[in-house]
Enzyme design. Structure first.
Site, short mmCIF file in Angstrom:
data_model
loop_
_atom_site.label_atom_id
_atom_site.label_comp_id
_atom_site.label_asym_id
_atom_site.label_seq_id
_atom_site.Cartn_x
_atom_site.Cartn_y
_atom_site.Cartn_z
N THR A 119 0.81 -1.22 0.00
CA THR A 119 0.00 0.00 0.00
C THR A 119 0.84 1.28 0.00
O THR A 119 0.34 2.33 -0.35
CB THR A 119 -0.92 0.05 1.23
OG1 THR A 119 -0.11 -0.11 2.39
CG2 THR A 119 -1.98 -1.03 1.19
N LYS A 120 2.11 1.16 0.42
CA LYS A 120 2.91 2.39 0.54
C LYS A 120 4.09 2.42 -0.40
O LYS A 120 5.12 3.01 -0.11
CB LYS A 120 3.33 2.58 1.99
CG LYS A 120 2.12 2.84 2.87
CD LYS A 120 2.43 3.19 4.28
CE LYS A 120 1.11 3.42 5.02
NZ LYS A 120 1.30 3.56 6.45
N ASN A 121 3.94 1.78 -1.53
CA ASN A 121 4.99 1.81 -2.54
C ASN A 121 4.60 2.86 -3.59
O ASN A 121 3.43 2.98 -3.96
CB ASN A 121 5.08 0.39 -3.15
CG ASN A 121 5.89 0.37 -4.42
OD1 ASN A 121 5.44 0.82 -5.45
ND2 ASN A 121 7.08 -0.17 -4.34
#
Lengths: 353, 347
Positions: A132-134
């Site tokens: 989700t945080k790429n």
């Protein structure tokens, strides 16, 4: 052929846990076969990473990682754009979604094979749910949605991701891009934001989104007034909440002729008189100090002294971690209004920093 | 509670290990190994530990970095030039029709230049004109910069990297500086700090990128009038919570923000308004005494980025035994002075 069948599995390797009883050379997973052991890849000569003569910041790659990327290097060199290449790229992405080149190559293959972009959107949804945080995964989604020119599922998708972490910066940034790029998507955004603020009144991302929505709507005085009341209510629920106070200050940027300042001032004074000592309340009261610099009216002098008292209270009682900051604000006020004689001096000893 | 002690030798060892071999979990950095190299070398320089590498090791590193440079050729158009972050697809260098998949990244070029300067290289082998034209090709009409040419994302991070490259190479004639300033200005928010893009939430990292960029351009005052400076300063000092700094309001503190916000305040001349002792305690309490290195918080393990930025943060608040840093370029003052010498020589 059903396009969905072509859509590769997100992960061909379901876990990292090693199965030590398995004798095959497959890096620990019983049904995973190395590319070098796959008959359908026999025609491809893998290309090892070329690090040159010096060994610097080497990584102890797993066997699987080297295997996948050795074959990835081979196909990107030969330019192969095939279904098996797409599967390989999918494996490479699972191992390292932060590799820009795999994404660029993936898009090349997808366009060349004329894969249904809706399937690709499903694929990237699954990848984003895992990473989700790429940065690259969100950028890829943007590419696909731009090509589809269809944002119909995007608000729902970002809402799902924000459900996992309501402060996910990537998801918010993407959501704003969707809203600004495609029209007619802002209509229900205030309700969405309101839900999130109700769930977590400290969610600064949601407050920021609120400002983003209001600001985009070119608000008239009535809208701002409504926002002011909304914010007052939220502050009263949790007076220590910096996010709501920042929002309140943001609304003041819409003020004309000091009308909003008067309302905020009344609100703050009432809170203060009730005994509230939130550091953001005191800080706001100091900022609202607005007297004619050359005034010698007793009432104005008292106002300035009250601000100096607030600085002193913050420095010693309510916000001691920022003692130096409040000493600085206090001395700014002293200098601006030329008030040197008062009972609220903040002493900073040398070791106090 | 006893004051935590700072043990520089442990962190030197941590960085020297990182320079040699990283564990398999670091494979997500496969494409950006240069960033690990950057954090390890800047960190070692702050610890005054570069000499322990030895001259031949330093030379090896310089050669490894130069190998990542893409220079113009029949197979590499100028808009792809600069540095790659790793050797992942270096085999495509100079391969016909593969320039789409073998390109530089502006963050990597920035870090490559910082590494070279830090190791005493005079940048004579950098194809400056190609790097600068490469950077220029990444600028968008709104003034921002993309990370890389093919489908790259754009935000304040890459604005900063681009402007830092122009600063290091002492030439901003290829880019539109006014548009870059306009973009930075558009990222300024109602709460007094900067988001990654116009409208996005204020963040310690993007605020650093904005302020450091403006400082490199010597344009701090053109975007921040007195009132904006005042609210930015308040926003930044308010990020100190439980001793350490958080990146956004109502988030947990993290050691890297002792640099992002420390450097922001340092550039603005306001670092004395924070509580340095408590910031120091927070950072040092996140040092790992077994492996060396710093983690972002108590629940994490050390990594090169948080180790380097923790040291940068400690250096800014005057920790003994640490070399001072230049907060705008994020290299040591020693390296920045050496850079000035190179620039003067080339004038």
């Amino acid at each position: 052929m059903d396009d969905r069948k072509k859509s590769p599995e997100l992960k061909s390797d379901s876990s990292d846990s090693a199965d030590e009883t398995d004798p095959s050379r497959n890096n620990g997973c019983s049904n995973y076969v190395m590319y070098r052991d796959r008959p359908e890849w026999k025609d491809v000569q893998p290309v090892a990473q070329d690090d040159g003569p010096a060994q610097v910041v080497r990584i102890a790659y797993s066997e699987k990682f080297s295997d996948v990327f050795d074959y990835f290097r081979a196909i990107i060199k030969s330019g192969e754009k095939s279904e098996r290449a797409l599967n390989l790229v999918t494996d490479a992405i699972t191992l390292n979604p932060a590799n820009y080149t795999v994404w660029i190559y993936r898009l090349e293959i997808v366009l060349y094979l004329k894969i249904d972009l809706h399937n690709e959107l499903d694929y990237i949804s699954n990848v984003i749910r895992e990473f989700t945080k790429n940065y690259q995964v969100w950028q890829y989604r943007k590419n696909i949605v731009e090509m589809l020119n269809d944002p119909s599922g995007e608000l729902e998708f970002t809402a799902d991701i924000l459900d996992l972490d309501a402060k996910n910066y990537h998801a918010w940034q993407y959501r704003q891009w969707v809203i600004t790029t495609f029209s007619n998507l802002i209509e229900n955004e205030l309700n969405f934001v309101d839900d999130l603020i109700s769930q977590d009144i400290r969610n600064n991302s949601a407050w920021n989104q609120r400002y983003f929505v209001i600001n985009m709507s070119n608000p008239n005085a009535d809208v701002i007034d409504k926002e002011l009341k909304y914010t007052f209510d939220k502050i009263q629920i949790l007076t220590k909440n910096e996010s709501a106070w920042n929002y309140l200050r943001g609304l003041l940027l819409y003020s004309e002729n000091g009308i909003l300042e008067d309302k905020v001032s009344t609100f703050c004074t009432q809170l203060y008189d009730k005994g509230n000592r939130s550091i953001h309340l005191l800080s706001c009261l100091i900022d609202l100090l607005d007297v004619d610099v050359n005034s010698t009216e007793l009432e104005d002098v008292e106002k300035v002294k009250f601000a100096l008292k607030l600085c002193s209270d913050l420095a010693s009682v309510y916000d001691p971690i920022r003692r130096s900051y409040w000493a600085y604000i206090s001395s700014n006020i002293e200098n601006k209004y030329s008030i040197k004689e008062h009972d609220f001096k903040i002493v900073i000893s040398n070791g106090n920093n | 509670m006893t004051k935590p002690e700072f043990k520089p030798e442990q962190h030197k060892k941590y960085f020297r290990r990182s320079l040699d071999l990283l564990p398999g979990e670091s494979a997500v950095f496969d494409y950006s190994r240069l960033t690990i190299l950057y954090f390890a070398l800047i960190g070692l320089d702050i610890l005054d530990g570069l000499d322990s590498l030895g001259d031949s090791r330093k030379k090896d590193i310089v050669e490894w970095v130069y190998r990542l440079q893409l220079v113009p050729s029949d197979h590499c158009p100028v808009h792809k030039c600069g540095f790659m972050g790793s050797t992942t697809v270096i085999h495509l260098k100079n391969h016909p029709n593969r320039d789409k998949f073998c390109e530089s990244n502006v963050a990597m070029t920035y870090m490559a230049l910082c590494i070279l300067v830090t190791l005493g290289d005079d940048l004579s082998r950098v194809d400056k004109s190609a790097v600068l034209r490469g950077v220029a090709s990444l600028q968008k009409p709104d003034g921002s910069f993309k990370s890389n040419y093919e489908h790259g994302e754009s935000d304040l991070r890459f604005v900063y990297c681009s402007l830092a490259i122009c600063n290091i190479l002492d030439d901003s004639s290829t880019i539109n500086v006014n548009n870059a300033i306009k973009f930075i200005s558009n990222c300024f928010n109602y709460d007094g700090a900067f988001g990654q893009n116009p409208g996005t939430e204020s963040h310690g990292g993007s605020t650093y990128c904005a302020i450091a960029s403006l400082s490199l351009l010597d344009q701090l005052n053109s975007v921040l009038d007195e009132n904006k400076s005042k609210i930015l300063e308040r926003w930044a000092v308010n990020r100190q919570t439980n001793g350490g700094f958080q990146g956004r309001p109502n988030k947990d503190p993290d050691t890297c923000y002792s640099f992002w916000l420390g450097a922001t305040l340092s550039i603005m001349g306001s670092l004395n308004r924070i509580n340095k002792d408590r910031n120091r305690d927070f950072v040092l309490n996140n040092a790992n005494f077994i492996t060396g290195g710093f983690s972002k918080n108590m629940d994490s393990i050390p990594d090169p980025m948080h180790t380097c930025l923790s040291l940068c943060g400690l250096s800014l608040i005057g920790e003994e035994k640490l070399n001072p840093i230049n907060p705008s370029l994020n290299i040591t003052v020693r390296a920045a002075n050496y850079l000035k010498q190179i620039q003067l020589r080339n004038m």
